[in-house]
Motif scaffolding. Structure first.
Motif: not given
Length: 125
Positions: A22, A14, A104, A123, A100, A17
C-alpha cells in the motif's frame, strides 16, 4: 500476532494498493495493513483464513472511536466467520468484509466524511 510500530501516526487516505502493499502519506508498506484511529500499522495477516480474535485486538482496543470496520479480504470477498461477526457486533462495530480494492475505496470515502472508520486490509499482488 505482531503489530509493528505505526508507519503513520494518525489517519491518512490510501493512495494506492497492489504489488503486495500500500501507499499512503508519501510512504509505502509491503504487506497487509491495519488502519485505526491511532495510526496505520503493519499487520501480519496475509490470508483470510488467518482471521482470528487476536488478529483484531487493536481494533477492539480502539473501539469507542470505531463504528465501521472495513475488512479487505484480498482479491475476492471472503465472509467473516460467525464468531468474529458476533465479537464485532457485541463491541458495537459494524464489520463489513469486501475485496481489498473495494475496502480501500470505501475507506477513503468514509475517511473524507470524517466517519469513525477503521480498515483491516490484506495486501494483493
Amino acid at each position: 500476532m505482531e503489530i509493528r510500530n505505526a508507519h503513520f501516526p494518525g489517519r491518512a487516505p490510501l493512495d494506492a494498493y497492489g504489488n503486495g502493499g500500500f501507499r499512503f502519506a508519501q510512504m509505502s508498506h509491503k504487506g497487509s495493513i491495519l488502519c485505526v484511529p491511532s495510526g496505520i500499522y503493519g499487520w501480519n495477516v496475509s490470508d483470510a483464513s488467518a482471521f482470528s480474535e487476536e488478529a483484531f485486538e487493536q481494533v477492539l482496543a480502539e473501539q469507542p472511536d470505531i463504528e465501521v470496520l472495513l475488512v479487505g479480504t484480498g482479491l475476492d470477498l471472503c465472509p467473516l466467520p460467525a464468531h468474529l461477526k458476533d465479537m464485532f457486533r457485541e463491541a458495537g462495530i459494524l464489520a463489513d468484509p469486501m475485496s481489498t480494492g473495494a475496502a480501500v475505496r470505501t475507506y477513503n470515502v468514509l475517511l473524507s466524511e470524517d466517519r469513525a472508520v477503521a480498515a483491516a486490509l490484506l495486501a494483493v499482488d
